[in-house]
Design a protein around this motif. Structure first.
Motif, PDB file in Angstrom:
ATOM      1  N   LEU A 151       0.831  -1.200   0.000  1.00 54.96           N
ATOM      2  CA  LEU A 151       0.000   0.000   0.000  1.00 54.96           C
ATOM      3  C   LEU A 151       0.867   1.253   0.000  1.00 54.96           C
ATOM      4  N   ILE A 152       1.883   1.276   0.823  1.00 55.59           N
ATOM      5  CA  ILE A 152       2.784   2.425   0.893  1.00 55.59           C
ATOM      6  C   ILE A 152       3.436   2.671  -0.465  1.00 55.59           C
ATOM      7  N   SER A 153       3.840   1.606  -1.116  1.00 59.03           N
ATOM      8  CA  SER A 153       4.446   1.720  -2.447  1.00 59.03           C
ATOM      9  C   SER A 153       3.475   2.365  -3.439  1.00 59.03           C
ATOM     10  N   LYS A 154       2.216   1.962  -3.386  1.00 61.05           N
ATOM     11  CA  LYS A 154       1.204   2.556  -4.272  1.00 61.05           C
ATOM     12  C   LYS A 154       0.973   4.023  -3.913  1.00 61.05           C
ATOM     13  N   CYS A 155       1.016   4.343  -2.628  1.00 58.62           N
ATOM     14  CA  CYS A 155       0.854   5.736  -2.208  1.00 58.62           C
ATOM     15  C   CYS A 155       2.011   6.594  -2.707  1.00 58.62           C
ATOM     16  N   TRP A 212       0.804   7.706   5.439  1.00 58.04           N
ATOM     17  CA  TRP A 212       0.772   7.870   3.988  1.00 58.04           C
ATOM     18  C   TRP A 212      -0.641   8.177   3.496  1.00 58.04           C
ATOM     19  N   LEU A 213      -1.633   7.564   4.111  1.00 58.96           N
ATOM     20  CA  LEU A 213      -3.014   7.886   3.712  1.00 58.96           C
ATOM     21  C   LEU A 213      -3.331   9.349   3.982  1.00 58.96           C
ATOM     22  N   VAL A 214      -2.922   9.833   5.139  1.00 59.58           N
ATOM     23  CA  VAL A 214      -3.140  11.245   5.470  1.00 59.58           C
ATOM     24  C   VAL A 214      -2.401  12.126   4.475  1.00 59.58           C
TER      25      VAL A 214
END
Length: 190
Positions: free
Chosen positions: A98-102, A157-159
């Motif tokens: 997920l972090i990579s996609k972000c 990362w979402l924030v």
């Protein structure tokens, strides 16, 4: 301190058709199970997991497979820690994806901003992508039974992505107002 308890599912499936084995594997991974070895997996003991595993046990039997469901506990704290590390490692791997996609999302919006590609269609696409990230994070978090180390990094990362999206939206709205204002001025002067 009370020992942690897990549900241990062992199963065996016919080799063909492979789609049946894959279906079982996907369901177990979707619940957050860790595989101790092929056909042997663990989940933290809970009423929800017990219900879902009993249903899966029946499905396996209907697919002409065999399944046995047990309650298990580690023999000592080191065994518990080993199991928890396995759960956390699996979740950290998912958070890492997920972090990579972000990170790629951040780069993509930076490029769109650099070339001033400020359209409503692009904004909508970016909003949809961000919504997918939130859903993905919620799914991982639901299976993060022992608070994996990368959970906070993924949440940060979402924030960050939400802030990036907000800034991009601001640019889109400003560019669209500028375009509308420019057309209106040309009409007024004609």
């Amino acid at each position: 301190m009370k020992a942690l308890e897990w549900l241990l599912l062992t199963y065996k499936m016919p080799p063909e058709p492979a789609r049946k084995r894959i279906s079982v594997w996907r369901k177990l991974k979707g619940m957050g199970a860790v595989y101790m070895q092929g056909g042997v997996c663990l989940l933290p003991k809970s009423d929800d997991h017990l219900r879902r595993l009993k249903m899966l046990e029946n499905e396996i039997a209907e697919m002409e497979g065999e399944a046995v469901l047990f309650t298990a506990a580690g023999l000592d704290p080191r065994q518990e820690e080993k199991i928890i590390r396995r759960f956390n490692s699996d979740r950290d791997e998912e958070y890492g994806e997920l972090i990579s996609k972000c990170e790629a999302y951040e780069q993509e919006i930076a490029e769109e901003t650099r070339v001033r590609h400020f359209t409503y269609a692009e904004l909508e696409e970016n909003e949809q992508e961000f919504a997918k990230f939130k859903t993905w994070f919620a799914k991982i978090e639901k299976n993060d039974f022992y608070t994996a180390p990368r959970a906070n990094e993924a949440r940060d990362w979402l924030v960050r992505c939400e802030g990036i999206l907000d800034a991009y939206a601001h640019n889109v709205f400003a560019a669209q107002e500028e375009n509308v204002g420019g057309v209106a001025r040309k009409s007024d002067g004609a």
